[in-house]
Structure formats: C-alpha cells, structure tokens
Design an enzyme around this catalytic site. Structure first.
Site, PDB file in Angstrom:
ATOM      1  N   SER A  18       0.874  -1.184   0.000  1.00 59.35           N
ATOM      2  CA  SER A  18       0.000   0.000   0.000  1.00 59.35           C
ATOM      3  C   SER A  18       0.899   1.219   0.000  1.00 59.35           C
ATOM      4  O   SER A  18       2.091   1.118   0.345  1.00 59.35           O
ATOM      5  CB  SER A  18      -0.852  -0.015   1.273  1.00 59.35           C
ATOM      6  N   TYR A  32      -2.006  -0.793  10.403  1.00 56.88           N
ATOM      7  CA  TYR A  32      -2.013  -1.074   8.958  1.00 56.88           C
ATOM      8  C   TYR A  32      -0.689  -0.610   8.338  1.00 56.88           C
ATOM      9  O   TYR A  32      -0.038  -1.351   7.601  1.00 56.88           O
ATOM     10  CB  TYR A  32      -3.203  -0.370   8.307  1.00 56.88           C
ATOM     11  N   LYS A  67       2.233  -2.929   6.653  1.00 58.88           N
ATOM     12  CA  LYS A  67       2.601  -2.814   5.234  1.00 58.88           C
ATOM     13  C   LYS A  67       4.075  -2.432   5.082  1.00 58.88           C
ATOM     14  O   LYS A  67       4.732  -2.852   4.132  1.00 58.88           O
ATOM     15  CB  LYS A  67       1.673  -1.816   4.527  1.00 58.88           C
TER      16      LYS A  67
HETATM   17  P1  NAP Z   1     -11.130  -6.473   0.031  1.00 54.89           P
HETATM   18  O1  NAP Z   1     -12.120  -6.454  -1.070  1.00 54.89           O
HETATM   19  O2  NAP Z   1     -11.546  -6.143   1.405  1.00 54.89           O
HETATM   20  O3  NAP Z   1     -10.386  -7.877  -0.022  1.00 54.89           O
HETATM   21  C1  NAP Z   1      -9.602  -8.366   1.014  1.00 54.89           C
HETATM   22  C2  NAP Z   1      -9.334  -9.822   0.717  1.00 54.89           C
HETATM   23  O4  NAP Z   1      -8.505 -10.349   1.751  1.00 54.89           O
HETATM   24  C3  NAP Z   1     -10.603 -10.635   0.663  1.00 54.89           C
HETATM   25  O5  NAP Z   1     -10.545 -11.520  -0.418  1.00 54.89           O
HETATM   26  C4  NAP Z   1     -10.585 -11.379   1.994  1.00 54.89           C
HETATM   27  O6  NAP Z   1     -11.232 -12.625   1.862  1.00 54.89           O
HETATM   28  C5  NAP Z   1      -9.082 -11.571   2.209  1.00 54.89           C
HETATM   29  N1  NAP Z   1      -8.739 -11.793   3.601  1.00 54.89           N
HETATM   30  C6  NAP Z   1      -8.873 -10.950   4.648  1.00 54.89           C
HETATM   31  N2  NAP Z   1      -8.455 -11.531   5.777  1.00 54.89           N
HETATM   32  C7  NAP Z   1      -8.027 -12.774   5.432  1.00 54.89           C
HETATM   33  C8  NAP Z   1      -7.460 -13.857   6.149  1.00 54.89           C
HETATM   34  N3  NAP Z   1      -7.253 -13.799   7.474  1.00 54.89           N
HETATM   35  N4  NAP Z   1      -7.126 -14.976   5.471  1.00 54.89           N
HETATM   36  C9  NAP Z   1      -7.335 -15.058   4.145  1.00 54.89           C
HETATM   37  N5  NAP Z   1      -7.872 -14.079   3.413  1.00 54.89           N
HETATM   38  C10 NAP Z   1      -8.212 -12.944   4.052  1.00 54.89           C
HETATM   39  O7  NAP Z   1      -9.980  -5.405  -0.257  1.00 54.89           O
HETATM   40  P2  NAP Z   1      -8.939  -5.207  -1.429  1.00 54.89           P
HETATM   41  O8  NAP Z   1      -8.854  -3.760  -1.624  1.00 54.89           O
HETATM   42  O9  NAP Z   1      -9.177  -6.094  -2.601  1.00 54.89           O
HETATM   43  O10 NAP Z   1      -7.608  -5.649  -0.651  1.00 54.89           O
HETATM   44  C11 NAP Z   1      -6.623  -6.489  -1.202  1.00 54.89           C
HETATM   45  C12 NAP Z   1      -5.253  -6.022  -0.751  1.00 54.89           C
HETATM   46  O11 NAP Z   1      -4.996  -4.722  -1.291  1.00 54.89           O
HETATM   47  C13 NAP Z   1      -5.103  -5.886   0.770  1.00 54.89           C
HETATM   48  O12 NAP Z   1      -3.856  -6.405   1.171  1.00 54.89           O
HETATM   49  C14 NAP Z   1      -5.135  -4.383   0.990  1.00 54.89           C
HETATM   50  O13 NAP Z   1      -4.441  -3.994   2.141  1.00 54.89           O
HETATM   51  C15 NAP Z   1      -4.488  -3.893  -0.283  1.00 54.89           C
HETATM   52  N6  NAP Z   1      -4.790  -2.504  -0.614  1.00 54.89           N
HETATM   53  C16 NAP Z   1      -6.061  -2.097  -0.852  1.00 54.89           C
HETATM   54  C17 NAP Z   1      -6.305  -0.767  -1.149  1.00 54.89           C
HETATM   55  C18 NAP Z   1      -7.695  -0.243  -1.420  1.00 54.89           C
HETATM   56  O14 NAP Z   1      -7.869   0.981  -1.492  1.00 54.89           O
HETATM   57  N7  NAP Z   1      -8.698  -1.072  -1.620  1.00 54.89           N
HETATM   58  C19 NAP Z   1      -5.250   0.148  -1.209  1.00 54.89           C
HETATM   59  C20 NAP Z   1      -3.954  -0.302  -0.958  1.00 54.89           C
HETATM   60  C21 NAP Z   1      -3.732  -1.639  -0.661  1.00 54.89           C
HETATM   61  P3  NAP Z   1     -12.250 -13.226   2.954  1.00 54.89           P
HETATM   62  O15 NAP Z   1     -12.756 -12.067   3.782  1.00 54.89           O
HETATM   63  O16 NAP Z   1     -13.303 -13.892   2.142  1.00 54.89           O
HETATM   64  O17 NAP Z   1     -11.408 -14.189   3.710  1.00 54.89           O
END
Ligand code: NAP
Length: 253
Positions: A142, A155, A159
């Site tokens: 991130s 967080y 990261k």
């Molecule tokens: P999201 O839609 O909330 O997806 C998060 C994913 O992580 C889901 O598939 C969830 O699956 C899985 N997850 C959470 N806890 C878990 C665990 N203990 N074991 C296995 N799976 C787990 O959000 P996203 O934005 O796609 O996030 C994906 C990555 O991108 C994350 O690492 C996040 O920090 C990073 N990111 C996101 C953003 C943003 O703005 N969206 C920005 C920077 C970085 P289940 O809940 O079904 O297990």
C-alpha cells in the site's frame, strides 16, 4: 502459447476486489490459478468464472493468519495443480483507529494477517520455487508501506513490514531466478474503500460523497484506481521476460 502457460499461481484473498481481478488476469495469461480466502462460496464463484473462460482454477479456504492452515492448503494446491511458482500475497485487512484507542488484540491481528500471513505463504512456496529455479512473488502492500497514515498505525506498520520482507527476499532469492516485488496502491475501488467511506461518514457526520472526496483528495491522480489496473501490474511482474524488476515498491495511486 500464453506467456504463463504451465505456471501454477496462488492468489490469497482471491474471492473479491484486487485478488479476484488478479486471479482472472493471471488465468487469462495461461496460469493455472489457486484462489484462497475464508469464504468458499465466493472462491467457488471466481473459480467457475475462470473455468467458464477456458482456464484452470482451484478454490480452497485458507486463513493466512493460521500457519498450519496455510501449510495444509498449499500442500493440497501442490497435489492438485503442481509446484507453485507464482504467489500473490493479496489478503489483507485494515481498521481506522486512533492510536490512543488501539488495543493489543487489534494491533496483533492486523500484523498477523498483513505481515505474518505473507511470511507463512512465502515459507510454503519458496521451496517449490527453489526446486524449479524460477519464481515470482508479488506482495500487495500500500502507499501506507511508504509513509505513515493517520488512524492507521497498525495497517501502516504491517505494510512497512511487508515491504521489508519483499526487499529481503528479493536479494536472497534472485540467484535462483526468483523475483519479489511489492505493489503500493492508493485507494482502489473495492470493499475496503467502501468500508473506509462508511467509517468516515459515521464518525464525522459527513455524507458518503464528502467522505469519498476527502479520501480522494490524497490520491495522486485525484481518482480511484481500479482492481484491473493493479492486476495488470501483477501480470507484468510475473512475466518470464521481466527479470530485472526485483525488490521494487511500485506505486499505483
Ligand atoms: P477487500 O475487497 O476487502 O479484499 C480483502 C481480501 O482479503 C478478501 O478476499 C478477503 O477474503 C481476504 N482476507 C482478509 N483476511 C483474510 C485472512 N485472514 N485470510 C485469508 N484471506 C483474508 O480489499 P482489497 O482492496 O481487494 O484488498 C486487497 C489487498 O490490497 C489488501 O492487502 C489491501 O491492504 C491492499 N490494498 C487495498 C487498497 C484499497 O484501497 N482497496 C489500497 C492499498 C492496498 P475473505 O474475507 O473472504 O477471507
């Protein structure tokens, strides 16, 4: 022949958001893709979508915070699809909490999922990559891996740790043709963004539109990134011809 034909990829948190887009994109390039997460129903839906497009996919539940569960799930993937040489550490969680309200349990849980989870998954796949003398590790960090964000101490710390892991692996594994890179997105249009908007609206009394605008004011391009844009960078990093990009933190914001 597609560029990733014959390669086996694992995408953690592959059921929705960035993980889902990455799984679909890697399958489109010819990789057989295992999708993991905690909800079998959403994982099955992504598996079915890949297979309907003519790809190969396997869906298995796995909580990345549990090293025994990671070990068992990755062994099942190996037995089903073959040696794993592409790993996308995407599963992650966040929480917007004032530092003075941060409790030990929340801190440790966020660190466990976001930093230790990728460590457990790397431990499970690096022996395969060493045996194949080829591998690609992509860690979804991130912009919070590059600088601190207010109300996001756990967080941001998790990261930063993930980026440190990436950089060490990059140096340690490169002689075996294994690269490790981190992607550092700003706001991406996923459930995580929706939850952040709802949280700000609830805590500040702003409308959802105002809350979203306040988040977007931090974005370099003044817009939200799409999961497909992140997936396109993941595909580029996995390419067998991309041998020089290693240990990088690639910002998409
Ligand atoms: P999201 O839609 O909330 O997806 C998060 C994913 O992580 C889901 O598939 C969830 O699956 C899985 N997850 C959470 N806890 C878990 C665990 N203990 N074991 C296995 N799976 C787990 O959000 P996203 O934005 O796609 O996030 C994906 C990555 O991108 C994350 O690492 C996040 O920090 C990073 N990111 C996101 C953003 C943003 O703005 N969206 C920005 C920077 C970085 P289940 O809940 O079904 O297990």
């Amino acid at each position: 022949m597609s560029e990733l034909s014959g390669k086996i990829a694992v995408v953690t948190g592959g059921g929705r958001g960035i993980g889902r887009a990455s799984a679909l994109a890697l399958a489109q390039e010819g990789a057989a893709v295992a999708i993991t997460g905690r909800n079998q129903t959403v994982l099955d839906a992504v598996r079915d979508e890949i297979m309907a497009n003519g790809g190969t996919a396997f869906a298995i539940t796995c909580d990345v915070a549990d090293p025994a569960a990671v070990s068992t799930a990755f062994e099942t993937i190996r037995t089903t699809l073959g040696p794993i040489t592409i790993l996308v550490n995407n599963a992650g969680i966040t929480a917007s909490i004032k530092f003075t309200d941060m409790d030990v349990e929340t801190w440790e849980h966020i660190m466990r999922v976001n930093a230790s989870g990728p460590f457990f998954c790397c431990k499970a796949v690096v022996p395969d990559m060493l045996a194949q003398q080829w591998g690609r590790i992509i860690n979804i960090a991130s912009i919070a891996a590059l600088y601190g964000l207010p109300y996001s101490s756990a967080y941001s710390a998790s990261k930063h740790a993930l980026l440190g892991l990436t950089r060490s692996l990059a140096l340690e594994l490169v002689r075996a043709n294994i690269t490790a890179n981190a992607i550092c997105p700003g706001w991406v249009e996923t459930d995580m963004l929706q939850e952040a908007v709802a949280n700000i609206a609830e805590k500040t009394g702003r409308t959802a539109e105002e809350a979203r605008a306040s988040l977007l004011s931090q974005a370099h391009q003044q817009r939200v990134v799409t999961p497909d844009e992140v997936a396109a960078v993941i595909v580029r990093l996995t390419s067998p011809t991309n041998t020089n990009t290693n240990g990088e933190a690639i910002t998409i914001a």
